[in-house]
Scaffold this motif. Structure first.
Motif, PDB file in Angstrom:
ATOM      1  N   ASN A  95     -21.333 -47.089 -54.029  1.00  0.00           N
ATOM      2  CA  ASN A  95     -20.507 -48.291 -55.421  1.00  0.00           C
ATOM      3  C   ASN A  95     -21.154 -46.880 -56.670  1.00  0.00           C
ATOM      4  O   ASN A  95     -22.696 -47.541 -57.131  1.00  0.00           O
ATOM      5  CB  ASN A  95     -20.161 -49.358 -55.342  1.00  0.00           C
ATOM      6  N   THR A  96     -20.152 -45.999 -56.762  1.00  0.00           N
ATOM      7  CA  THR A  96     -20.722 -45.330 -58.311  1.00  0.00           C
ATOM      8  C   THR A  96     -19.348 -45.612 -59.227  1.00  0.00           C
ATOM      9  O   THR A  96     -19.168 -45.075 -59.210  1.00  0.00           O
ATOM     10  CB  THR A  96     -21.200 -44.160 -57.970  1.00  0.00           C
TER      11      THR A  96
ATOM     12  N   SER B 251     -16.256 -46.187 -57.618  1.00  0.00           N
ATOM     13  CA  SER B 251     -15.637 -45.141 -57.095  1.00  0.00           C
ATOM     14  C   SER B 251     -16.353 -45.330 -55.728  1.00  0.00           C
ATOM     15  O   SER B 251     -17.900 -45.674 -55.908  1.00  0.00           O
ATOM     16  CB  SER B 251     -15.922 -43.795 -57.923  1.00  0.00           C
ATOM     17  N   ILE B 252     -15.934 -45.542 -54.798  1.00  0.00           N
ATOM     18  CA  ILE B 252     -17.019 -46.596 -53.754  1.00  0.00           C
ATOM     19  C   ILE B 252     -16.763 -45.558 -52.543  1.00  0.00           C
ATOM     20  O   ILE B 252     -15.780 -45.502 -51.535  1.00  0.00           O
ATOM     21  CB  ILE B 252     -16.189 -48.344 -53.122  1.00  0.00           C
ATOM     22  N   GLU B 253     -17.379 -45.184 -51.675  1.00  0.00           N
ATOM     23  CA  GLU B 253     -17.697 -44.053 -50.643  1.00  0.00           C
ATOM     24  C   GLU B 253     -18.498 -45.217 -49.184  1.00  0.00           C
ATOM     25  O   GLU B 253     -19.123 -45.972 -49.741  1.00  0.00           O
ATOM     26  CB  GLU B 253     -18.987 -43.096 -50.832  1.00  0.00           C
ATOM     27  N   GLY B 254     -18.002 -45.053 -48.371  1.00  0.00           N
ATOM     28  CA  GLY B 254     -18.172 -45.700 -47.064  1.00  0.00           C
ATOM     29  C   GLY B 254     -16.994 -47.271 -47.517  1.00  0.00           C
ATOM     30  O   GLY B 254     -17.823 -48.442 -46.923  1.00  0.00           O
ATOM     31  N   LEU B 255     -16.273 -47.765 -47.138  1.00  0.00           N
ATOM     32  CA  LEU B 255     -16.077 -49.148 -48.144  1.00  0.00           C
ATOM     33  C   LEU B 255     -15.550 -49.204 -46.321  1.00  0.00           C
ATOM     34  O   LEU B 255     -15.409 -50.459 -45.962  1.00  0.00           O
ATOM     35  CB  LEU B 255     -14.278 -48.752 -49.121  1.00  0.00           C
TER      36      LEU B 255
ATOM     37  N   VAL C 167     -25.484 -49.278 -51.598  1.00  0.00           N
ATOM     38  CA  VAL C 167     -25.961 -49.284 -52.381  1.00  0.00           C
ATOM     39  C   VAL C 167     -25.359 -48.890 -53.957  1.00  0.00           C
ATOM     40  O   VAL C 167     -24.268 -48.805 -53.920  1.00  0.00           O
ATOM     41  CB  VAL C 167     -26.478 -47.853 -52.757  1.00  0.00           C
ATOM     42  N   HIS C 168     -25.427 -49.995 -55.243  1.00  0.00           N
ATOM     43  CA  HIS C 168     -24.891 -50.378 -56.108  1.00  0.00           C
ATOM     44  C   HIS C 168     -25.365 -49.224 -57.381  1.00  0.00           C
ATOM     45  O   HIS C 168     -27.046 -49.560 -57.501  1.00  0.00           O
ATOM     46  CB  HIS C 168     -24.883 -51.509 -56.973  1.00  0.00           C
TER      47      HIS C 168
ATOM     48  N   LEU D 223     -19.203 -57.749 -52.809  1.00  0.00           N
ATOM     49  CA  LEU D 223     -18.993 -56.046 -52.945  1.00  0.00           C
ATOM     50  C   LEU D 223     -17.466 -56.014 -53.546  1.00  0.00           C
ATOM     51  O   LEU D 223     -16.843 -57.334 -53.463  1.00  0.00           O
ATOM     52  CB  LEU D 223     -18.839 -55.163 -51.962  1.00  0.00           C
ATOM     53  N   THR D 224     -17.317 -55.629 -54.690  1.00  0.00           N
ATOM     54  CA  THR D 224     -16.166 -56.509 -55.404  1.00  0.00           C
ATOM     55  C   THR D 224     -15.318 -54.523 -55.931  1.00  0.00           C
ATOM     56  O   THR D 224     -15.731 -53.556 -56.542  1.00  0.00           O
ATOM     57  CB  THR D 224     -16.107 -56.833 -56.674  1.00  0.00           C
ATOM     58  N   ILE D 225     -14.048 -54.446 -54.807  1.00  0.00           N
ATOM     59  CA  ILE D 225     -13.082 -53.395 -55.801  1.00  0.00           C
ATOM     60  C   ILE D 225     -11.664 -53.627 -56.273  1.00  0.00           C
ATOM     61  O   ILE D 225     -11.532 -54.193 -56.189  1.00  0.00           O
ATOM     62  CB  ILE D 225     -12.960 -52.912 -54.134  1.00  0.00           C
ATOM     63  N   GLU D 226     -12.183 -53.035 -57.116  1.00  0.00           N
ATOM     64  CA  GLU D 226     -11.375 -53.102 -58.834  1.00  0.00           C
ATOM     65  C   GLU D 226      -9.948 -51.823 -58.493  1.00  0.00           C
ATOM     66  O   GLU D 226     -10.580 -50.807 -58.418  1.00  0.00           O
ATOM     67  CB  GLU D 226     -11.364 -52.499 -60.301  1.00  0.00           C
ATOM     68  N   TYR D 227      -8.773 -52.445 -58.267  1.00  0.00           N
ATOM     69  CA  TYR D 227      -7.328 -51.800 -58.175  1.00  0.00           C
ATOM     70  C   TYR D 227      -6.173 -51.815 -59.319  1.00  0.00           C
ATOM     71  O   TYR D 227      -5.117 -52.374 -58.624  1.00  0.00           O
ATOM     72  CB  TYR D 227      -6.823 -51.431 -57.258  1.00  0.00           C
ATOM     73  N   ASN D 228      -6.428 -52.930 -60.852  1.00  0.00           N
ATOM     74  CA  ASN D 228      -6.051 -53.061 -61.685  1.00  0.00           C
ATOM     75  C   ASN D 228      -4.906 -52.178 -62.352  1.00  0.00           C
ATOM     76  O   ASN D 228      -5.877 -51.247 -63.523  1.00  0.00           O
ATOM     77  CB  ASN D 228      -6.893 -54.082 -62.056  1.00  0.00           C
ATOM     78  N   LEU D 229      -4.120 -51.592 -61.989  1.00  0.00           N
ATOM     79  CA  LEU D 229      -3.495 -50.660 -62.793  1.00  0.00           C
ATOM     80  C   LEU D 229      -3.151 -50.947 -64.012  1.00  0.00           C
ATOM     81  O   LEU D 229      -3.007 -50.089 -64.584  1.00  0.00           O
ATOM     82  CB  LEU D 229      -1.934 -49.996 -61.660  1.00  0.00           C
ATOM     83  N   GLY D 230      -3.298 -52.441 -64.584  1.00  0.00           N
ATOM     84  CA  GLY D 230      -2.423 -53.117 -65.891  1.00  0.00           C
ATOM     85  C   GLY D 230      -3.195 -52.367 -66.489  1.00  0.00           C
ATOM     86  O   GLY D 230      -2.910 -52.554 -68.335  1.00  0.00           O
TER      87      GLY D 230
END
Length: 380
Positions: A57-58, A61-65, A86-87, A157-164
């Motif tokens: 988790n960079t 930007s998350i690789e290997g989700l 890895v964060h 792990l948290t994945i954010e995708y808030n377009l607003g």
């Protein structure tokens, strides 16, 4: 003769040694236990000074989700598994989180020894389960039933995708044998060529919910990372795709063929086909807004909710809500009016349809058209 005797003695010794080893393995069956690795050694994320990384988790930007998703799936099915995440800190130092699931327990180990500005400690906590909580603008994986941790939970792990929260988001998609078709939300034009007929739309648009879904799919596909997309295939029926994403002040473009069966290409083909399908449907901005959130306050006919919080966010906020300036938080809060509050309590997760529009901000104010309580398992 001496050589023969020595040979017999050597063979006898090896037989005894082998028998002893076999006996030890049978007495220690746990040594034989095979953990399901969620990674593929050939395409693991590369992290300096950290081996066997499954998820990186960079800064969002998350690789290997997909490995995180596989670990959760294994746990739900009782399959012993391991996962390494890895964060990166703001300074670029890796923080390692190891998950080890076995016999209905999840061991979570935090390793901050590579963080130049941290404690440098390695600590572990034992948990009983893992929750996948899916909200409209984020997805969280949270270990629950934990010993020695905040509220018995640990955010994995948290994945954010808030377009607003994006200033600008535009899409340009070309597709077809020679990229002859185009969908463009920036120019508001769409071109479809079929059987030598050309159909052009000059007021093309995708609704906000559709664009939110596309943005979510892009985040899940790690669109800002290093991708492996191919444009050369030995297939006569192959379709070409070209996607350009305009995000805030920058843009990224991608070109691939439908015959590319790599994991990155499959995700992007799904995104492209979703856009194509939606472009063929009537796009109307719904007058109804649907939101989810946890109830933080109950007063008269009004509920104060934190929008798209996960269960750990709620636990952190519930006791502080009386003493904090809501505008200082990154979370969105809405005061829902016109509710039969005796049917709800603090801590309930609800989904509501808003009547009209939301006015103000943090907290916003809205009238409720319909409301229902959610079981957290519904959002998994």
């Amino acid at each position: 003769m001496k050589k023969m005797v020595c040979s017999i003695l050597l063979l006898t010794f090896l037989f005894i040694l082998t028998s002893c080893n076999a006996s030890v393995e049978e007495k220690n069956p746990i040594d034989k236990e095979v953990f399901h690795k969620t990674s593929n050694d050939n395409d693991n994320p590369s992290v300096k000074d950290v081996k066997n990384v499954d998820v990186a988790n960079t800064h969002g930007s998350i690789e290997g989700l997909e490995r995180m998703q596989n670990f959760y799936h294994n746990l739900q099915n009782g399959i012993s598994s391991e996962l390494r995440i890895v964060h990166y800190t703001i300074e670029g130092d890796p923080i390692v989180t190891d998950l080890n699931y076995k016999e209905d327990t999840v061991k979570v180990t935090y390793d901050s020894s590579r963080d130049n500005f941290g404690s440098g400690e390695i600590t572990s906590v034992i948990c009983s389960d893992l929750l996948e909580e899916v909200n409209p603008t984020n997805t969280s994986y949270i270990a629950t039933g934990c010993s020695d941790d905040f509220f018995g939970m640990a955010e994995i792990l948290t994945i954010e995708y808030n377009l607003g929260r994006q200033d600008l988001f535009g899409l340009e998609l070309k597709f077809g044998e020679k990229l002859e078709n185009e969908l463009n939300t920036k120019t508001k034009e769409a071109t479809h060529i079929n059987a030598s007929k050309t159909r052009t739309t000059s007021d093309f648009k995708l609704s906000t919910p559709v664009k939110q879904e596309v943005f979510k799919k892009l985040i899940m596909a790690n669109y800002l990372g290093e991708l492996d997309l191919k444009t050369t295939c030995q297939s006569e029926d192959s379709k070409e795709y070209y996607l350009k994403v305009y995000i805030n002040g920058g843009d990224r473009d991608y070109h691939w063929s439908s015959c590319d069966q790599g994991s990155d290409a499959l995700k992007f083909t799904e995104i492209a086909e979703y856009m194509i399908l939606q472009s063929e449907m009537e796009q109307t901005e719904s007058p109804e807004t649907v939101i989810q959130g946890y109830i933080l306050q109950v007063e008269d006919d009004t509920l104060l909710i934190g929008v798209d919080l996960n269960i750990l966010d709620y636990e952190l906020l519930k006791d502080e809500i009386q003493h904090i300036d809501l505008s200082a938080y990154v979370f969105d809060f809405i005061s829902l009016e016109g509710v039969k509050t005796d049917e709800f309590k603090i801590g309930d997760k609800i989904e509501t349809i808003i009547k009209g529009s939301i006015t103000g901000s943090n907290p916003g104010i809205a009238q409720v058209k319909d409301i229902m309580r959610l079981d957290i398992s519904v959002t998994r």
